[in-house]
Design a protein around this motif. Structure first.
Motif, PDB file in Angstrom:
ATOM      1  N   ARG A   6      15.373  -1.592  -1.127  1.00 40.84           N
ATOM      2  CA  ARG A   6      15.748  -2.984  -0.900  1.00 40.84           C
ATOM      3  C   ARG A   6      15.038  -3.884  -1.898  1.00 40.84           C
ATOM      4  O   ARG A   6      14.004  -3.504  -2.455  1.00 40.84           O
ATOM      5  N   PRO A   7      15.570  -5.082  -2.144  1.00 44.78           N
ATOM      6  CA  PRO A   7      14.924  -5.982  -3.106  1.00 44.78           C
ATOM      7  C   PRO A   7      13.553  -6.485  -2.650  1.00 44.78           C
ATOM      8  O   PRO A   7      12.733  -6.871  -3.477  1.00 44.78           O
ATOM      9  N   ASP A   8      13.285  -6.461  -1.365  1.00 46.95           N
ATOM     10  CA  ASP A   8      11.991  -6.943  -0.866  1.00 46.95           C
ATOM     11  C   ASP A   8      10.940  -5.845  -0.789  1.00 46.95           C
ATOM     12  O   ASP A   8       9.880  -6.042  -0.201  1.00 46.95           O
ATOM     13  N   GLY A   9      11.206  -4.672  -1.371  1.00 43.69           N
ATOM     14  CA  GLY A   9      10.218  -3.597  -1.383  1.00 43.69           C
ATOM     15  C   GLY A   9      10.832  -2.273  -0.984  1.00 43.69           C
ATOM     16  O   GLY A   9      12.014  -2.184  -0.656  1.00 43.69           O
ATOM     17  N   ASP A  10      10.011  -1.244  -1.013  1.00 41.47           N
ATOM     18  CA  ASP A  10      10.469   0.089  -0.628  1.00 41.47           C
ATOM     19  C   ASP A  10      10.282   0.290   0.870  1.00 41.47           C
ATOM     20  O   ASP A  10       9.294  -0.151   1.456  1.00 41.47           O
ATOM     21  N   TRP A  11      11.241   0.962   1.476  1.00 40.00           N
ATOM     22  CA  TRP A  11      11.217   1.234   2.904  1.00 40.00           C
ATOM     23  C   TRP A  11      11.376   2.728   3.113  1.00 40.00           C
ATOM     24  O   TRP A  11      11.826   3.450   2.228  1.00 40.00           O
ATOM     25  N   CYS A  12      11.025   3.213   4.296  1.00 36.44           N
ATOM     26  CA  CYS A  12      11.106   4.648   4.553  1.00 36.44           C
ATOM     27  C   CYS A  12      11.385   4.896   6.033  1.00 36.44           C
ATOM     28  O   CYS A  12      11.262   4.010   6.870  1.00 36.44           O
ATOM     29  N   PHE A  13      11.772   6.128   6.327  1.00 38.03           N
ATOM     30  CA  PHE A  13      11.959   6.601   7.696  1.00 38.03           C
ATOM     31  C   PHE A  13      10.838   7.572   8.010  1.00 38.03           C
ATOM     32  O   PHE A  13      10.474   8.405   7.184  1.00 38.03           O
ATOM     33  N   ARG A  14      10.283   7.484   9.214  1.00 37.13           N
ATOM     34  CA  ARG A  14       9.227   8.395   9.631  1.00 37.13           C
ATOM     35  C   ARG A  14       9.511   8.889  11.042  1.00 37.13           C
ATOM     36  O   ARG A  14      10.003   8.162  11.894  1.00 37.13           O
TER      37      ARG A  14
END
Length: 81
Positions: A6-14
Motif C-alpha cells: 500500500r502507499p502508506d507502507g508495507d503490510w502483512c498477514f500473521r
C-alpha cells in the motif's frame, strides 16, 4: 498483493492462535517485543481456521476487502450479530 503493498507502507498477514491478522510492518516490529503468551491480538482479524482446516472470514475484514471487490454482497442486520 494490493493489500500488502500500500502507499502508506508495507503490510502483512500473521497467524496467531488459528486466527489471521492483518497489520502494518511497524506494528509487527513492536509486537515482537511482547511474548506470544501475553499477546492477545495485533492488527485487524481477517478470519480464522476452523478445526477442520477451513478458513472463515470475519466481519472485521470487510472494510479492507470491499475496496477490491468486483461484486457487492449485502448483509442483513441479523447476520451482523
Amino acid at each position: 498483493r494490493m493489500l500488502l503493498e500500500r502507499p502508506d507502507g508495507d503490510w502483512c498477514f500473521r497467524l496467531h492462535n488459528d486466527r489471521v491478522y492483518y497489520m502494518s510492518v511497524d506494528q509487527l516490529k513492536v509486537a515482537t517485543s511482547i511474548p506470544r503468551d501475553n499477546l492477545v491480538c495485533v492488527g485487524t482479524c481477517f478470519g480464522k481456521f476452523t478445526k477442520t482446516g477451513k478458513f472463515r472470514l470475519h466481519i472485521t475484514c470487510l472494510d479492507h476487502v470491499a475496496k477490491f471487490a468486483t461484486h457487492k454482497v449485502w448483509l442483513k442486520p441479523n447476520a451482523e450479530q
